[in-house]
Design a protein around this motif. Structure first.
Motif, PDB file in Angstrom:
ATOM      1  N   GLU A 111       4.190  51.072  41.471  1.00 13.53           N
ATOM      2  CA  GLU A 111       5.374  50.962  40.613  1.00 13.53           C
ATOM      3  C   GLU A 111       6.616  51.347  41.408  1.00 13.53           C
ATOM      4  O   GLU A 111       6.683  52.396  42.029  1.00 13.53           O
ATOM      5  CB  GLU A 111       5.246  51.876  39.400  1.00 13.53           C
ATOM      6  CG  GLU A 111       6.436  51.783  38.453  1.00 13.53           C
ATOM      7  CD  GLU A 111       6.319  52.708  37.257  1.00 13.53           C
ATOM      8  OE1 GLU A 111       7.189  52.625  36.358  1.00 13.53           O
ATOM      9  OE2 GLU A 111       5.369  53.515  37.218  1.00 13.53           O
ATOM     10  N   GLY A 112       7.618  50.452  41.429  1.00 11.70           N
ATOM     11  CA  GLY A 112       8.843  50.716  42.157  1.00 11.70           C
ATOM     12  C   GLY A 112       8.795  50.373  43.638  1.00 11.70           C
ATOM     13  O   GLY A 112       9.788  50.568  44.341  1.00 11.70           O
ATOM     14  N   LEU A 113       7.671  49.851  44.115  1.00 10.83           N
ATOM     15  CA  LEU A 113       7.582  49.414  45.504  1.00 10.83           C
ATOM     16  C   LEU A 113       7.796  47.903  45.596  1.00 10.83           C
ATOM     17  O   LEU A 113       7.310  47.152  44.746  1.00 10.83           O
ATOM     18  CB  LEU A 113       6.191  49.725  46.087  1.00 10.83           C
ATOM     19  CG  LEU A 113       5.883  51.137  46.555  1.00 10.83           C
ATOM     20  CD1 LEU A 113       4.431  51.221  47.030  1.00 10.83           C
ATOM     21  CD2 LEU A 113       6.821  51.558  47.674  1.00 10.83           C
TER      22      LEU A 113
ATOM     23  N   GLY B 275       6.838  46.326  42.137  1.00  6.24           N
ATOM     24  CA  GLY B 275       5.618  46.725  41.462  1.00  6.24           C
ATOM     25  C   GLY B 275       5.863  47.279  40.064  1.00  6.24           C
ATOM     26  O   GLY B 275       6.869  47.940  39.814  1.00  6.24           O
ATOM     27  N   LYS B 276       4.919  47.000  39.173  1.00  8.44           N
ATOM     28  CA  LYS B 276       5.020  47.432  37.772  1.00  8.44           C
ATOM     29  C   LYS B 276       4.095  48.622  37.512  1.00  8.44           C
ATOM     30  O   LYS B 276       3.131  48.859  38.228  1.00  8.44           O
ATOM     31  CB  LYS B 276       4.635  46.273  36.840  1.00  8.44           C
ATOM     32  CG  LYS B 276       5.344  44.963  37.129  1.00  8.44           C
ATOM     33  CD  LYS B 276       6.853  45.083  37.074  1.00  8.44           C
ATOM     34  CE  LYS B 276       7.519  43.727  37.364  1.00  8.44           C
ATOM     35  NZ  LYS B 276       8.993  43.861  37.493  1.00  8.44           N
ATOM     36  N   ALA B 277       4.379  49.347  36.460  1.00  9.83           N
ATOM     37  CA  ALA B 277       3.538  50.486  36.068  1.00  9.83           C
ATOM     38  C   ALA B 277       2.118  50.012  35.783  1.00  9.83           C
ATOM     39  O   ALA B 277       1.918  49.040  35.056  1.00  9.83           O
ATOM     40  CB  ALA B 277       4.127  51.174  34.834  1.00  9.83           C
TER      41      ALA B 277
ATOM     42  N   VAL C 273      11.484  34.976  46.828  1.00 10.28           N
ATOM     43  CA  VAL C 273      12.001  36.332  46.626  1.00 10.28           C
ATOM     44  C   VAL C 273      12.598  36.406  45.225  1.00 10.28           C
ATOM     45  O   VAL C 273      13.552  35.693  44.908  1.00 10.28           O
ATOM     46  CB  VAL C 273      13.062  36.692  47.690  1.00 10.28           C
ATOM     47  CG1 VAL C 273      13.584  38.103  47.462  1.00 10.28           C
ATOM     48  CG2 VAL C 273      12.482  36.552  49.093  1.00 10.28           C
ATOM     49  N   PHE C 274      12.034  37.251  44.377  1.00  3.74           N
ATOM     50  CA  PHE C 274      12.498  37.369  42.999  1.00  3.74           C
ATOM     51  C   PHE C 274      13.899  37.986  42.963  1.00  3.74           C
ATOM     52  O   PHE C 274      14.283  38.759  43.836  1.00  3.74           O
ATOM     53  CB  PHE C 274      11.547  38.229  42.181  1.00  3.74           C
ATOM     54  CG  PHE C 274      10.314  37.501  41.697  1.00  3.74           C
ATOM     55  CD1 PHE C 274      10.044  36.203  42.076  1.00  3.74           C
ATOM     56  CD2 PHE C 274       9.422  38.135  40.838  1.00  3.74           C
ATOM     57  CE1 PHE C 274       8.917  35.539  41.627  1.00  3.74           C
ATOM     58  CE2 PHE C 274       8.288  37.488  40.381  1.00  3.74           C
ATOM     59  CZ  PHE C 274       8.033  36.183  40.777  1.00  3.74           C
ATOM     60  N   SER C 275      14.623  37.667  41.895  1.00  2.00           N
ATOM     61  CA  SER C 275      15.994  38.148  41.749  1.00  2.00           C
ATOM     62  C   SER C 275      16.062  39.670  41.706  1.00  2.00           C
ATOM     63  O   SER C 275      17.060  40.255  42.136  1.00  2.00           O
ATOM     64  CB  SER C 275      16.633  37.558  40.485  1.00  2.00           C
ATOM     65  OG  SER C 275      15.900  37.933  39.330  1.00  2.00           O
ATOM     66  N   GLU C 276      15.000  40.331  41.215  1.00  2.00           N
ATOM     67  CA  GLU C 276      15.022  41.793  41.142  1.00  2.00           C
ATOM     68  C   GLU C 276      15.098  42.418  42.537  1.00  2.00           C
ATOM     69  O   GLU C 276      15.702  43.482  42.718  1.00  2.00           O
ATOM     70  CB  GLU C 276      13.796  42.308  40.392  1.00  2.00           C
ATOM     71  CG  GLU C 276      12.456  41.913  41.007  1.00  2.00           C
ATOM     72  CD  GLU C 276      11.285  42.254  40.098  1.00  2.00           C
ATOM     73  OE1 GLU C 276      11.528  42.696  38.956  1.00  2.00           O
ATOM     74  OE2 GLU C 276      10.118  42.071  40.530  1.00  2.00           O
ATOM     75  N   ILE C 277      14.538  41.752  43.532  1.00  2.00           N
ATOM     76  CA  ILE C 277      14.659  42.209  44.915  1.00  2.00           C
ATOM     77  C   ILE C 277      16.068  41.923  45.423  1.00  2.00           C
ATOM     78  O   ILE C 277      16.705  42.767  46.074  1.00  2.00           O
ATOM     79  CB  ILE C 277      13.617  41.535  45.822  1.00  2.00           C
ATOM     80  CG1 ILE C 277      12.213  42.046  45.492  1.00  2.00           C
ATOM     81  CG2 ILE C 277      13.936  41.780  47.300  1.00  2.00           C
ATOM     82  CD1 ILE C 277      11.937  43.473  45.899  1.00  2.00           C
TER      83      ILE C 277
ATOM     84  N   LYS D 200      11.473  53.989  43.986  1.00  2.00           N
ATOM     85  CA  LYS D 200      10.408  54.761  44.619  1.00  2.00           C
ATOM     86  C   LYS D 200      10.995  55.813  45.551  1.00  2.00           C
ATOM     87  O   LYS D 200      12.014  55.577  46.207  1.00  2.00           O
ATOM     88  CB  LYS D 200       9.496  53.829  45.435  1.00  2.00           C
ATOM     89  CG  LYS D 200       8.069  54.337  45.570  1.00  2.00           C
ATOM     90  CD  LYS D 200       7.350  54.309  44.230  1.00  2.00           C
ATOM     91  CE  LYS D 200       5.851  54.494  44.385  1.00  2.00           C
ATOM     92  NZ  LYS D 200       5.173  54.507  43.077  1.00  2.00           N
ATOM     93  N   ASP D 201      10.343  56.954  45.626  1.00  2.94           N
ATOM     94  CA  ASP D 201      10.769  58.035  46.512  1.00  2.94           C
ATOM     95  C   ASP D 201      10.180  57.811  47.896  1.00  2.94           C
ATOM     96  O   ASP D 201       8.965  57.927  48.073  1.00  2.94           O
ATOM     97  CB  ASP D 201      10.301  59.380  45.952  1.00  2.94           C
ATOM     98  CG  ASP D 201      10.661  60.568  46.847  1.00  2.94           C
ATOM     99  OD1 ASP D 201      11.301  60.351  47.898  1.00  2.94           O
ATOM    100  OD2 ASP D 201      10.303  61.698  46.486  1.00  2.94           O
TER     101      ASP D 201
END
Length: 221
Positions: A151-153, A134-136, A6-10, A73-74
């Motif tokens: 992106e953003g998921l 996710g990235k652009a 699990v990456f730190s960004e999560i 993400k919305d």
């Protein structure tokens, strides 16, 4: 068995996140009468007890929606799969029938509120999976959805790229009638409570309807 990082960004966006994976040998089938008896019984219970406005307050669904917002993400535009499944039933639309492995993952998702990734393990490249954001422009072909903007998921990646998000899994690693090994990942954005029960529910259904011994369980965070 797989190793999941699990990456730190999560961890920064979703500090409560914990996950569990089930890896098992299976035999898929086009349809299981016993499984659909369980699905129909749950559908009847849900539609008699719940309303559309109740869905967002279900703890696992609410936590996943909040994770989407924190990751960028919305959740109103890209619904988590568990939310989409419940909305379908409460709008009076029957659950689609795909095959036994997909159908049983959908049942666990409906019962628990977890968005669950179900993958053909033999289509995953390597034994290392990474959960990040996710990235652009990141390529991802959602099952039955075409190109999906992830992106953003939250997204699981193998050696070739993204294989699963809580909204949709990737065509590349989807399960089919030829699937003999399954990796099911339960995303606990609401924390550890309920993960063991969800994993054991998957195991029980695999034993009952997919000629499996239930396989192995891996917890990660």
């Amino acid at each position: 068995m797989y190793h999941i990082t699990v990456f730190s960004e999560i961890n920064v966006a979703c500090p409560c996140f914990e996950g569990v994976a089930v890896y098992a040998k299976v035999k898929n089938s086009a349809y299981s009468e016993g499984l659909w008896h369980e699905i129909n019984a749950f559908t009847e219970q849900l539609t008699s007890e719940a309303q559309l406005q109740d869905i967002k307050s279900q703890p696992a669904i609410a936590a996943t929606r909040e994770a989407y917002k924190r990751c960028g993400k919305d959740p109103g535009r890209y619904r988590p799969s568990a939310e989409a499944l419940r909305r379908r039933l409460l709008r009076g639309i029957p659950l689609y029938q795909i095959d036994t492995l997909v159908d049983l993952i959908n049942l666990v998702s409906l019962r628990t509120g977890y968005s669950i990734g179900g993958f053909d393990a033999d289509r995953i490249q390597g034994t290392e999976l990474q959960l990040g954001i996710g990235k652009a422009g990141e390529p991802f072909e959602g099952i039955g959805r075409g190109v999906l903007n992830i992106e953003g998921l939250p997204v699981y990646r193998d050696a070739l790229g993204g294989i699963g998000t809580p909204t949709s899994d990737n065509e590349r690693t989807k399960m089919g009638l030829e699937t003999v090994s399954i990796l099911a990942i339960v995303n606990g954005y609401s924390g550890a409570d309920g993960l063991r029960e969800a994993a054991e529910m998957i195991q029980t259904l695999l034993i009952n309807y997919a000629e499996s011994d239930g396989g192995e369980i891996l917890y990660f965070k």
